[in-house]
Motif scaffolding. Structure first.
Motif, short mmCIF file in Angstrom:
data_model
loop_
_atom_site.label_atom_id
_atom_site.label_comp_id
_atom_site.label_asym_id
_atom_site.label_seq_id
_atom_site.Cartn_x
_atom_site.Cartn_y
_atom_site.Cartn_z
N GLU A 34 -22.09 -11.37 -35.76
CA GLU A 34 -20.64 -11.36 -35.58
C GLU A 34 -19.96 -10.26 -36.40
N THR A 71 -15.24 1.42 -31.34
CA THR A 71 -15.00 0.03 -30.95
C THR A 71 -14.53 0.00 -29.50
N GLN A 83 -25.83 -3.06 -23.09
CA GLN A 83 -25.73 -3.99 -21.95
C GLN A 83 -26.26 -3.32 -20.70
N ALA A 136 -20.03 -6.95 -34.94
CA ALA A 136 -19.76 -6.95 -33.49
C ALA A 136 -18.72 -5.90 -33.06
N ARG A 150 -22.04 -4.63 -31.20
CA ARG A 150 -22.24 -5.42 -29.98
C ARG A 150 -21.10 -5.26 -28.98
N ASP A 151 -19.85 -5.30 -29.49
CA ASP A 151 -18.69 -5.21 -28.59
C ASP A 151 -18.17 -3.78 -28.45
#
Ligand code: NAD
Ligand code: NA
Length: 396
Positions: A227, A157, A243, A230, A234-235
């Motif tokens: 979500e 994370t 990214q 995430a 994603r995060d």
């Protein structure tokens, strides 16, 4: 000698060559049940031996009549064992292409190294007519070596520790799991491995060698997800690398504007591959998604995704590639449908080691994983002896 699956945790320790042939054949048969698409003459696939890269290669070969050169890192048979599934996938993907009179070759080498990029250029020039029309970048790796430096990617994370469960394919269980935050160095190293820098390097080397046709398209597979995942995706560190990958699509587009190169991330759906079973706390989501999408008749594996990518998103009848506002191809559209996500959330709510086989498509998840390694095909008799003469003449 006969072979049965050997798992440690979520790593397959062996593969079945006859099953790998069936795995490729299944993809070929699927594509041949669908309408042919426009011809794309020459494609280069970086990471074409398994997962999304392999499926793209099969779809392009069968449907677009493409010659394909693939670069991958796989192990052949030796005293140590059968080698890796991807090695056999390469063998059979090449056979299938040659049966259609197409050129198809496998370069087994480190796709992160500049020498490999250069030798791929030399190989293409010596063996292929014309230039390249499509470059697919589909690497999944834990490390990248660049000259003196080595970077390792991690699956963590960004800030908070995430608590959840992971599926264990060896013990057929759901076990509590957690993932902690990556350090800044770990985030940056993950971007070095799974980000877009080597993609850009490949395009530079190919363009400098004048091997890219004007209007050549290039895509790199990516993932975003909902979500719910995430914090780990994603995060997290892998999202940070993605990214970076997306950023490099823009850099390629700017740098090679004169050649009209079109670079696009292709955001795919979550599914079982050699790479994805490693992402901690992610597997229950994927197995729930399998259940929900199968019930809604929306389920896709890599080959279904590859055909839909080519036919509806990359080369639609209207001509132009269909991109979202950020310039991405979106074949994760069905996964992210509101009704799909609502049902997935419902099934994951209150998930436990006792009820996971009712809540998730664990059977289907495991079956997909086994098939990646040539196991779990009903028509194959796994107790029968392998034909060693047949094995000895296989060439990637
Ligand atoms: P995969 O493990 O099936 O395939 C990875 C490929 O990379 C193989 O062909 C392997 O040989 C090659 N490779 C790895 N290291 C290499 C090296 N050093 N040199 C040469 N080749 C090397 O993985 P996959 O799931 O198909 O992943 C491909 C891409 O798709 C990744 O970018 C991944 O993030 C993305 N993606 C995966 C999912 C998913 O759910 N599996 C979803 C969306 C996007
Ligand atoms: Na791949």
């Amino acid at each position: 000698m006969s072979i049965s699956p050997l798992l440690s945790g979520n790593v397959a320790r062996n593969c079945h060559p006859v099953g790998c042939q069936a795995y490729v054949q299944q993809q070929v048969d699927y594509i041949n049940s669908l309408p042919k698409l426009q011809t794309i003459k020459n494609v280069l696939i970086i990471g074409g031996s398994s997962g999304f890269g392999l499926a793209s290669r099969v779809a392009l070969t069968q449907s677009c009549h493409s010659n394909s050169l693939s670069v991958s890192m796989e192990r052949g048979p030796s005293e140590k064992g059968m080698g890796s599934a991807g090695w056999y996938n390469n063998v059979f993907a090449k056979q299938q292409a040659e049966a259609l009179g197409l050129r198809s070759d496998n370069i087994i080498a480190d796709a992160f190294s500049l020498e490999t990029m250069q030798s791929t250029v030399d190989y293409f020039k010596a063996n292929y007519a014309g230039k390249i029309d499509l470059v697919i970048y589909s690497l999944a790796s834990g490390k990248r070596i660049d000259g003196e430096q080595t970077w390792f990617s991690c699956l963590k994370t960004a800030e908070q520790t995430m608590h959840g469960y992971s599926l264990n394919l060896e013990t057929d269980s759901l076990t509590p799991d957690q993932v902690g935050p990556a350090s800044q160095d770990e985030l940056e190293a993950t971007a070095k491995v799974m980000g877009g820098e080597p993609w850009l390097q490949w395009i530079e080397v190919l363009a400098n060698a004048d091997l890219l046709n004007s209007g050549c398209k290039t895509l790199a597979f990516s993932y975003i997800g909902p979500e719910l995942t995430a914090p780990i995706y994603r995060d997290g560190s892998i999202g940070f690398a993605k990214q970076n990958l997306h950023l490099h699509a823009g850099l390629i587009n700017t740098k090679f504007r004169d050649l009209s190169i079109q670079a696009m991330p292709c955001v795919a759906k979550a599914l079982v591959t050699k790479a994805s079973v490693f992402i901690p706390v992610m597997s229950p989501y994927i197995a729930a998604l399998y259940d929900v999408m199968k019930h809604k008749e929306l389920h896709e594996e890599t080959i279904q995704q590859a055909y839909r990518l080519l036919s509806e998103h990359l080369f639609p009848k209207s001509g132009e590639a269909q991109l979202d506002d950020e310039g991405c191809l979106r074949i994760d559209d069905w996964e992210l449908r509101e009704d799909v996500q609502a049902q997935v959330n419902k099934q994951l709510d209150g998930l436990s080691p006792e009820n996971f086989k009712q809540r998730l498509d664990y059977q289907g998840y495991k079956q997909s994983f086994l098939q990646l390694n040539g196991f779990g095909f009903e028509h194959i008799d796994y107790s029968s002896e392998l034909d060693s003469q047949w094995l000895a003449q296989l060439r990637p």
